[in-house]
Design an enzyme around this catalytic site. Structure first.
Site, PDB file in Angstrom:
ATOM      1  N   LYS A   1     -21.747   4.352  36.620  1.00 30.08           N
ATOM      2  CA  LYS A   1     -20.607   4.603  35.621  1.00 30.08           C
ATOM      3  C   LYS A   1     -19.554   3.581  35.677  1.00 30.08           C
ATOM      4  O   LYS A   1     -19.141   3.023  36.881  1.00 30.08           O
ATOM      5  CB  LYS A   1     -19.855   5.967  35.774  1.00 30.08           C
ATOM      6  CG  LYS A   1     -19.023   6.036  34.567  1.00 30.08           C
ATOM      7  CD  LYS A   1     -18.257   7.606  34.714  1.00 30.08           C
ATOM      8  CE  LYS A   1     -17.041   7.279  35.586  1.00 30.08           C
ATOM      9  NZ  LYS A   1     -16.567   8.859  35.504  1.00 30.08           N
TER      10      LYS A   1
ATOM     11  N   GLU B   1     -17.801   9.086  28.357  1.00 29.22           N
ATOM     12  CA  GLU B   1     -16.878   9.970  28.899  1.00 29.22           C
ATOM     13  C   GLU B   1     -15.540   9.475  28.161  1.00 29.22           C
ATOM     14  O   GLU B   1     -15.018   8.478  28.318  1.00 29.22           O
ATOM     15  CB  GLU B   1     -16.657   9.715  30.415  1.00 29.22           C
ATOM     16  CG  GLU B   1     -15.768  10.555  31.253  1.00 29.22           C
ATOM     17  CD  GLU B   1     -15.997  10.058  32.692  1.00 29.22           C
ATOM     18  OE1 GLU B   1     -14.958  10.691  33.584  1.00 29.22           O
ATOM     19  OE2 GLU B   1     -17.238  10.269  33.118  1.00 29.22           O
TER      20      GLU B   1
ATOM     21  N   ASP C   1     -17.060   5.164  30.631  1.00 32.01           N
ATOM     22  CA  ASP C   1     -15.736   5.864  30.636  1.00 32.01           C
ATOM     23  C   ASP C   1     -14.935   5.131  30.070  1.00 32.01           C
ATOM     24  O   ASP C   1     -14.311   4.007  30.518  1.00 32.01           O
ATOM     25  CB  ASP C   1     -15.474   6.167  31.897  1.00 32.01           C
ATOM     26  CG  ASP C   1     -14.270   7.273  32.061  1.00 32.01           C
ATOM     27  OD1 ASP C   1     -13.682   7.536  30.970  1.00 32.01           O
ATOM     28  OD2 ASP C   1     -14.045   7.614  33.378  1.00 32.01           O
TER      29      ASP C   1
ATOM     30  N   ALA D   1      -9.010   1.117  31.474  1.00 35.66           N
ATOM     31  CA  ALA D   1      -8.349   0.919  30.063  1.00 35.66           C
ATOM     32  C   ALA D   1      -6.944   1.103  29.923  1.00 35.66           C
ATOM     33  O   ALA D   1      -6.329   0.568  29.177  1.00 35.66           O
ATOM     34  CB  ALA D   1      -9.293   1.697  29.049  1.00 35.66           C
ATOM     35  N   LYS D   2      -6.361   2.377  30.567  1.00 34.51           N
ATOM     36  CA  LYS D   2      -4.919   2.607  30.568  1.00 34.51           C
ATOM     37  C   LYS D   2      -4.170   1.483  30.850  1.00 34.51           C
ATOM     38  O   LYS D   2      -3.041   1.244  30.442  1.00 34.51           O
ATOM     39  CB  LYS D   2      -4.744   3.733  31.263  1.00 34.51           C
ATOM     40  CG  LYS D   2      -5.417   5.212  30.424  1.00 34.51           C
ATOM     41  CD  LYS D   2      -5.109   6.367  31.358  1.00 34.51           C
ATOM     42  CE  LYS D   2      -5.511   6.362  32.698  1.00 34.51           C
ATOM     43  NZ  LYS D   2      -6.962   6.595  32.925  1.00 34.51           N
TER      44      LYS D   2
ATOM     45  N   GLU E   1     -19.307  12.883  41.587  1.00 29.05           N
ATOM     46  CA  GLU E   1     -18.981  11.479  41.586  1.00 29.05           C
ATOM     47  C   GLU E   1     -18.596  10.837  42.908  1.00 29.05           C
ATOM     48  O   GLU E   1     -17.996  11.379  43.617  1.00 29.05           O
ATOM     49  CB  GLU E   1     -17.665  11.609  40.517  1.00 29.05           C
ATOM     50  CG  GLU E   1     -17.133  10.281  40.229  1.00 29.05           C
ATOM     51  CD  GLU E   1     -16.101  10.294  39.199  1.00 29.05           C
ATOM     52  OE1 GLU E   1     -15.568   9.228  38.453  1.00 29.05           O
ATOM     53  OE2 GLU E   1     -15.411  11.296  38.960  1.00 29.05           O
TER      54      GLU E   1
ATOM     55  N   GLU F   1     -11.558  16.046  32.546  1.00 28.28           N
ATOM     56  CA  GLU F   1     -11.050  15.822  33.868  1.00 28.28           C
ATOM     57  C   GLU F   1      -9.441  15.615  33.987  1.00 28.28           C
ATOM     58  O   GLU F   1      -8.869  16.160  34.965  1.00 28.28           O
ATOM     59  CB  GLU F   1     -11.319  14.350  34.489  1.00 28.28           C
ATOM     60  CG  GLU F   1     -10.660  13.129  33.877  1.00 28.28           C
ATOM     61  CD  GLU F   1     -11.245  11.749  34.242  1.00 28.28           C
ATOM     62  OE1 GLU F   1     -10.185  11.261  34.572  1.00 28.28           O
ATOM     63  OE2 GLU F   1     -12.286  11.543  34.028  1.00 28.28           O
TER      64      GLU F   1
ATOM     65  N   LYS G   1     -16.534   1.484  33.601  1.00 25.29           N
ATOM     66  CA  LYS G   1     -15.378   1.819  32.944  1.00 25.29           C
ATOM     67  C   LYS G   1     -15.554   0.975  31.537  1.00 25.29           C
ATOM     68  O   LYS G   1     -16.115  -0.243  31.520  1.00 25.29           O
ATOM     69  CB  LYS G   1     -13.905   1.348  33.702  1.00 25.29           C
ATOM     70  CG  LYS G   1     -13.911   2.054  34.747  1.00 25.29           C
ATOM     71  CD  LYS G   1     -13.527   3.642  34.277  1.00 25.29           C
ATOM     72  CE  LYS G   1     -13.137   4.406  35.430  1.00 25.29           C
ATOM     73  NZ  LYS G   1     -12.655   5.926  35.165  1.00 25.29           N
TER      74      LYS G   1
ATOM     75  N   LYS H   1      -2.854  10.516  41.229  1.00 25.99           N
ATOM     76  CA  LYS H   1      -2.969   9.123  40.979  1.00 25.99           C
ATOM     77  C   LYS H   1      -1.688   8.556  40.516  1.00 25.99           C
ATOM     78  O   LYS H   1      -1.299   9.294  39.475  1.00 25.99           O
ATOM     79  CB  LYS H   1      -3.973   8.685  40.266  1.00 25.99           C
ATOM     80  CG  LYS H   1      -5.442   8.967  41.005  1.00 25.99           C
ATOM     81  CD  LYS H   1      -6.639   8.990  40.165  1.00 25.99           C
ATOM     82  CE  LYS H   1      -7.977   9.283  41.059  1.00 25.99           C
ATOM     83  NZ  LYS H   1      -9.303   9.003  40.044  1.00 25.99           N
TER      84      LYS H   1
ATOM     85  N   HIS I   1     -15.012  15.903  38.422  1.00 30.91           N
ATOM     86  CA  HIS I   1     -14.329  14.690  38.567  1.00 30.91           C
ATOM     87  C   HIS I   1     -13.713  14.288  39.982  1.00 30.91           C
ATOM     88  O   HIS I   1     -13.218  15.216  40.483  1.00 30.91           O
ATOM     89  CB  HIS I   1     -13.173  14.813  37.428  1.00 30.91           C
ATOM     90  CG  HIS I   1     -12.148  13.510  37.702  1.00 30.91           C
ATOM     91  ND1 HIS I   1     -10.606  13.490  38.389  1.00 30.91           N
ATOM     92  CD2 HIS I   1     -12.176  12.121  37.471  1.00 30.91           C
ATOM     93  CE1 HIS I   1     -10.496  12.258  38.282  1.00 30.91           C
ATOM     94  NE2 HIS I   1     -11.245  11.450  37.877  1.00 30.91           N
TER      95      HIS I   1
END
Length: 375
Positions: free
Chosen positions: A174, A231, A205, A26-27, A327, A257, A176, A61, A307
């Protein structure tokens, strides 16, 4: 009995691991970040006079990996001549070596690789998997896959990835969330739930993309899908907002996280902002602070789902009193010779000493820089 062993060598490596496909959550879709094309890792290798070896790593990241490596280079020599068993004291020594840049964020993330290497070394000395050294409650941990559910993937790809993951024995899925068009989000989760059925745990998430009214509205819309958790629906530091959601929704709220210290997590816990806490050992400074946080989380009867970095977190989750999650990401597998076994929805704690990891012969090709300190 006291030990006379001493640290005689510390080696650091800055490794840039390319990803096969640019990754978008989403970012990225909301313009905050660019697609992720690599993971930057900081590896620490520690050797002792008695011939023992420990391996640890941290990561970043997008930006930050080179900064972690630079800070670690400044402080790593503080370990030379020290007894490797005194891990908590050495963590404090490393923190104070760089005290002017604080006790959270990049500075302690640089310490994480060294701290994890010391714990790996200690478990190898004992001839035990790290989980057993810490005191395991179980020999396997429930696991869920995230890497197949990013927003850059089409719905057909997400469905195929989810089906394949469950077929490989992974326990949950999971996907996104946080698409600019919420209808796309809701259509994706409905399709995945319909495909997997009611018995497969499903999480979503949002990567901090919603404001409070949107999170409340979509949280209510998601109730019918019996999700295991939602999340990061809000900004990572909006503890009051997360607490309000946790109090008003049936679906559990998971977050944590992005926090980079035990102190930040303590504020989250104090606010009642999470049903499920998601600390990241490399992000909060290593295993030493993770254990302090785990004790606090258990005291507050919180569920645990660390995470990323399953290679580390499998051991830590196995030592948590309440039944946790770990995860599953396959991204880091090319770095190591070993593979983690997954069976019947659970990730199996390896029986090899320490973390049970050795570096693959591909790592030198991804190494951007390295340095060594020796006594």
């Amino acid at each position: 009995m006291t030990t006379t062993d001493r640290i005689v060598r510390v080696r650091l490596s800055s490794v840039l691991l390319p990803l096969d496909t640019p990754i978008s959550d989403a970012k990225v879709l909301t313009g905050r970040q660019k697609p992720m094309t690599e993971v930057a890792l900081l590896f620490a290798e520690i050797d002792t006079a008695d011939g023992l070896h420990g391996l640890g790593f941290g990561y970043s990241k997008r930006a930050g990996g080179r900064g972690q490596y630079a800070h670690a280079r400044e402080i790593a020599a503080e370990l030379l001549g020290e007894d490797p068993s005194d891990i908590a004291r050495l963590w404090e020594k490393l923190v104070w070596a760089g005290a002017s840049v604080g006790r959270s964020g990049l500075s302690t993330q640089a310490i994480a690789a060294l701290d994890i290497a010391l714990w790996d070394l200690k478990a190898r000395r004992a001839g035990l998997p790290l989980a057993k050294l810490l005191g395991a409650y179980r020999d396997s941990v429930r696991c869920y896959n995230t890497s197949g559910g990013f927003l850059h993937a089409s719905l057909d790809e997400v469905l195929a990835n989810a089906t394949a993951a469950v077929g490989r024995g992974i326990g949950g899925i999971k996907i996104k969330f946080g698409h600019p068009d919420a209808r796309v989000d809701l259509a994706r989760v409905k399709a995945v739930r319909d495909k997997l059925g009611e018995d497969v745990p499903l999480m979503v998430d949002a990567n901090q993309q919603w404001d409070r009214p949107t999170a409340q509205r979509l949280g209510r819309a998601l109730e019918e899908y019996a999700l295991t958790w939602i999340e990061e629906p809000l900004d990572a530091y909006d503890h009051a907002g997360h607490a309000a959601l946790a109090a008003s929704l049936d679906t559990p709220i998971a977050t944590g996280e992005m926090l980079t210290s035990v102190a930040e997590h303590a504020e989250l816990i104090r606010a009642g902002a999470a049903d499920i806490i998601q600390p990241d050992a490399p992000r909060i400074g290593g295993i030493t602070p993770f254990l302090r946080l785990a004790a606090l989380a258990d005291h507050h009867r919180l569920q645990l789902a660390p995470h990323f970095a399953m290679e580390i977190h499998l051991h830590l989750a196995a030592a948590y009193p309440q039944e946790p999650w770990v995860e599953h990401f396959e991204w880091l597998e090319p770095l190591f010779n070993e593979r983690l076994e997954i069976r019947d929805g659970r990730m199996i704690v390896p029986d090899r000493p320490g973390l049970g990891l050795t570096l693959s012969d591909r790592v030198p090709g991804w190494t951007a820089d390295s340095c060594e300190f020796a006594s």
